[in-house]
Write a protein that holds these residues in place. Sequence first.
Motif, PDB file in Angstrom:
ATOM      1  N   VAL A 155       7.567   1.142  10.194  1.00  0.00           N
ATOM      2  CA  VAL A 155       6.893   0.755   8.950  1.00  0.00           C
ATOM      3  C   VAL A 155       7.912   0.761   7.813  1.00  0.00           C
ATOM      4  O   VAL A 155       8.634   1.747   7.606  1.00  0.00           O
ATOM      5  N   LEU A 156       7.990  -0.404   7.123  1.00  0.00           N
ATOM      6  CA  LEU A 156       8.971  -0.585   6.047  1.00  0.00           C
ATOM      7  C   LEU A 156       8.264  -0.792   4.709  1.00  0.00           C
ATOM      8  O   LEU A 156       7.092  -1.172   4.658  1.00  0.00           O
ATOM      9  N   ASP A 157       9.040  -0.687   3.679  1.00  0.00           N
ATOM     10  CA  ASP A 157       8.535  -0.895   2.327  1.00  0.00           C
ATOM     11  C   ASP A 157       8.895  -2.286   1.823  1.00  0.00           C
ATOM     12  O   ASP A 157       9.719  -2.983   2.419  1.00  0.00           O
ATOM     13  N   ALA A 158       8.391  -2.700   0.637  1.00  0.00           N
ATOM     14  CA  ALA A 158       8.776  -3.880  -0.144  1.00  0.00           C
ATOM     15  C   ALA A 158       8.569  -5.157   0.647  1.00  0.00           C
ATOM     16  O   ALA A 158       7.722  -5.259   1.516  1.00  0.00           O
ATOM     17  N   ASN A 159       9.356  -6.190   0.308  1.00  0.00           N
ATOM     18  CA  ASN A 159       9.350  -7.554   0.868  1.00  0.00           C
ATOM     19  C   ASN A 159       8.104  -7.833   1.710  1.00  0.00           C
ATOM     20  O   ASN A 159       8.113  -7.718   2.917  1.00  0.00           O
ATOM     21  N   ASP A 160       7.127  -8.263   0.996  1.00  0.00           N
ATOM     22  CA  ASP A 160       5.835  -8.424   1.665  1.00  0.00           C
ATOM     23  C   ASP A 160       5.479  -9.863   2.004  1.00  0.00           C
ATOM     24  O   ASP A 160       4.339 -10.164   2.347  1.00  0.00           O
ATOM     25  N   ASN A 161       6.430 -10.812   1.893  1.00  0.00           N
ATOM     26  CA  ASN A 161       6.186 -12.212   2.274  1.00  0.00           C
ATOM     27  C   ASN A 161       7.244 -12.645   3.294  1.00  0.00           C
ATOM     28  O   ASN A 161       8.453 -12.573   3.035  1.00  0.00           O
TER      29      ASN A 161
ATOM     30  N   LYS B 279      -5.616  -1.968  10.426  1.00  0.00           N
ATOM     31  CA  LYS B 279      -5.736  -0.839   9.458  1.00  0.00           C
ATOM     32  C   LYS B 279      -4.451  -0.767   8.659  1.00  0.00           C
ATOM     33  O   LYS B 279      -3.362  -0.918   9.225  1.00  0.00           O
ATOM     34  N   PRO B 280      -4.563  -0.603   7.341  1.00  0.00           N
ATOM     35  CA  PRO B 280      -3.354  -0.530   6.515  1.00  0.00           C
ATOM     36  C   PRO B 280      -2.419   0.569   6.973  1.00  0.00           C
ATOM     37  O   PRO B 280      -2.841   1.620   7.449  1.00  0.00           O
ATOM     38  N   LEU B 281      -1.112   0.237   6.841  1.00  0.00           N
ATOM     39  CA  LEU B 281      -0.086   1.173   7.271  1.00  0.00           C
ATOM     40  C   LEU B 281       0.371   2.039   6.094  1.00  0.00           C
ATOM     41  O   LEU B 281       0.391   1.604   4.944  1.00  0.00           O
ATOM     42  N   ASP B 282       0.750   3.216   6.403  1.00  0.00           N
ATOM     43  CA  ASP B 282       1.299   4.143   5.410  1.00  0.00           C
ATOM     44  C   ASP B 282       2.559   4.727   5.995  1.00  0.00           C
ATOM     45  O   ASP B 282       2.523   5.485   6.956  1.00  0.00           O
ATOM     46  N   ARG B 283       3.708   4.263   5.420  1.00  0.00           N
ATOM     47  CA  ARG B 283       4.973   4.704   5.995  1.00  0.00           C
ATOM     48  C   ARG B 283       5.150   6.206   5.881  1.00  0.00           C
ATOM     49  O   ARG B 283       5.728   6.836   6.768  1.00  0.00           O
ATOM     50  N   GLU B 284       4.633   6.799   4.734  1.00  0.00           N
ATOM     51  CA  GLU B 284       4.823   8.226   4.563  1.00  0.00           C
ATOM     52  C   GLU B 284       3.998   9.016   5.591  1.00  0.00           C
ATOM     53  O   GLU B 284       4.373  10.110   6.006  1.00  0.00           O
TER      54      GLU B 284
END
Length: 823
Positions: free
Chosen positions: A230-236, A196-201
């Motif tokens: 859960v972190l943001d950005a850098n998705d590769n 399930k997709p994560l939501d950091r907020e």
Amino acid sequence: KVYSRVPQNRLLLLSFVLLTAWRAGSAQLRYSVPEEAQHGTFVGRLAQDLGLPLAELVPRLFRVASRAGGDLLEVNVQNGILFVNARMDREALCGRSAECSVHLEVVVERPLQVFHVEVEVRDVNDNPPVFPATRKNLFIAESRLLDSRLPLEGASDADIGQNALLTYTLSPSEFFSLDVPSSHEQVKPLGLVLRKPLDREEAPELHLLLTATDAGKPELTGTVQLIVTVLDANDNAPAFDRTLYTVRLPENVSVGTPVLTLNASDPDEGLNRDIIYSFSSDVSAGVKSKFHIDAVSGAITVAGLIDFEESQVHKIRVEAVDKGLPPLAGHCTVLVEVVDANDHAPQLTVKTLWLPVKEDAPVGTVIALITVSDRDSGANGQVSCALTPDVPFRLLSTFRNYYSLVLDSGLDRELVSGYSVVVTARDAGSPALRASASVWVEVADVNDNAPAFAQAEYTVFVRENNAPGCHLVTVSARDADARENARVSYSLVERRVGERLLSSYVSVHAESGRVHALQPLDREELELLRFEVSARDAGVPALGSNVTLQVFVLDENDHAPWVLPRGAGGPASEAVPVWVSRSAGAGHVVAKVRAVDADAGYNAWLSYELQAAPNGAAAGSASGGARLPFRVGLYTGEISTTRSLDEADLARQRLLVLVKDHGEPALTATATVLLSLVDGGQAPAAASSRAAAAAGVAAAAGGAAALLDVNASLIVAICAVSSLLVLTLVVWTALRCWAPAAEGACGPGQPALVCASAVGSWSCSQRRRQRVSGGEGAPKADLMAFSPGLPPGPLSEDGTEPPASLDCSGKVGFPHILQISVR
């Protein structure tokens, strides 16, 4: 969810491999015992299974000779039961090895038997699964795609088999599920799959619990807490070109040797594509001490000792992390297979059993037990053993790398007292490595050599009348054995010498072998003492040998001459008148004085002299101024006229004859001879008187010429008496020779010493009793005879030669002597 790591077919294959390995390494007996068993736990009836009667266990020294596992197991020598003696930790003994056993070498003696027993230590579920850490932090970008996989570090279990088969469960979560790879994907790590997709907020941090459960009974578990940020950005995330790298690396390579250069790529740009290489956190400290990875290039090099015997395979997990925010990581596995090198020499362990070895030990006696091992594998670990050449031993292989050093031929301590036996072990590597161990095998002595005398026979000369206790000779015997077996003692071989025991004559010192005379010896009683001395060692049983000693007794002048009786049965001092016709001419033999001496040689050589008559009764003529009408032969004792007799000569003449031997000092005896001068008309009475004297003392043959004028009746009487005397002597001699109960003249009785006269005729100069003691049987008689063909000697007063005499001391005597021994 519950996942199994090993399918059923893999379990069957593993069971088949274990069964094959057990059959290949089976010993004579094999038992099984679970690890962690308490002290005294029953393992097996060892004596019964080996077929040994319980009653023979203690007498035959039933024991465990070698314990490869220390004192973990012990055997009761009373009932032959093998039991657990100390706590056994299978993991400490064998680690992760599929097969774990303790090898015992059981020895019984009298006769020696060696048995090999293996006790399998079964695994029990005593170790729970363990994760590298109890807490794991995971960083996941919120932009992570669904079904993306995050690798997790699995748990490890120190047990084996079913007890190490792990299943994993994850605490309930709507975002993640657990991905457990199948067994053939062993290089693929455990992972979390995003569902399930994560939501950091909404949820910046998630807490999960990962549980590992083994398949043992009872089940044991281990857990790790997963904290997902859960972190943001850098998705590769960086990705390696392969997930598994396999490298073969020889052991003992030098530090800095390159192993492999990894390559990972990141499709991002900027800092998000800059990659840093590192070992994963689950890589052990031991691997990190052996290998180094360059953080920038990804090159892996050797940083420590690579030892095949320590570990044959190194599994290294590597991660590549970019510099993005948050950083993303990619993972791969590097398998480093270590290639064995022949870097360990064989090891030898020698346990001696029978030292020293008796020289009469039978062939096949076990001297020592030898164990050989080599830490290398394959051909590098195959070991062969050899012995020092030219030794009476050989190696006998008993079980795998176990040997017995046994006696191959007979021993002789007197030739070789010990052997330095070198056992050399050589492996089959290239180049081959060797190791050696030496054993000094001492040969113990047994009493197999009898004492041997330095001489085959001892000959000793001693003068008679020796002092009591005088030293005769020292005998010496040597024994080739050692210690007590070579300690020699001496003793007499007791026997009788005549009426007395040998020990009353001589003695021998038990330790020094000195032979002493216990009393004065008398040559006239015992000329030769022949006996044996025995030498015996102190071995068990004792051995001995004998040597013969001949003690010759030398003569001394201790006997004065003895004048033989002149009348039948009369004493020597009694004077018997001898009738002499006045018509006898010069040189006429009128009488003969006979004397003997019990001594020998010069001490028995007699001479005769005329002395002045006692009380002034001279043997001269009536006028007193005329020359003495009689003389005596210096060596013959014959009294003869020196001139024709006339009326002026006294009618009764008393002659005193001095008999003297030639000893130093000389000893003497005297004899008185009465001569009656008669006219021709009284000649018959005088002849008759001389005939009677001849029957008692055997008158000289030279007087026969003066009797030609005697009537025929007197001649017949003389012949009859002489014939009767000869017949009596013959009959007496025959009875002495053939009488079974008496000592005859041919037996060991009274030998006669016969000497030659001046003209070569035989006459008896002395008759004495000689006794010779031999080593066995009765005494023997010796007959000494002188050859008549002798060189001329000194003349007597009447111009005749003195008779030759025998000197038994060896000082004086004629060279032509014949000695005949009658036994």
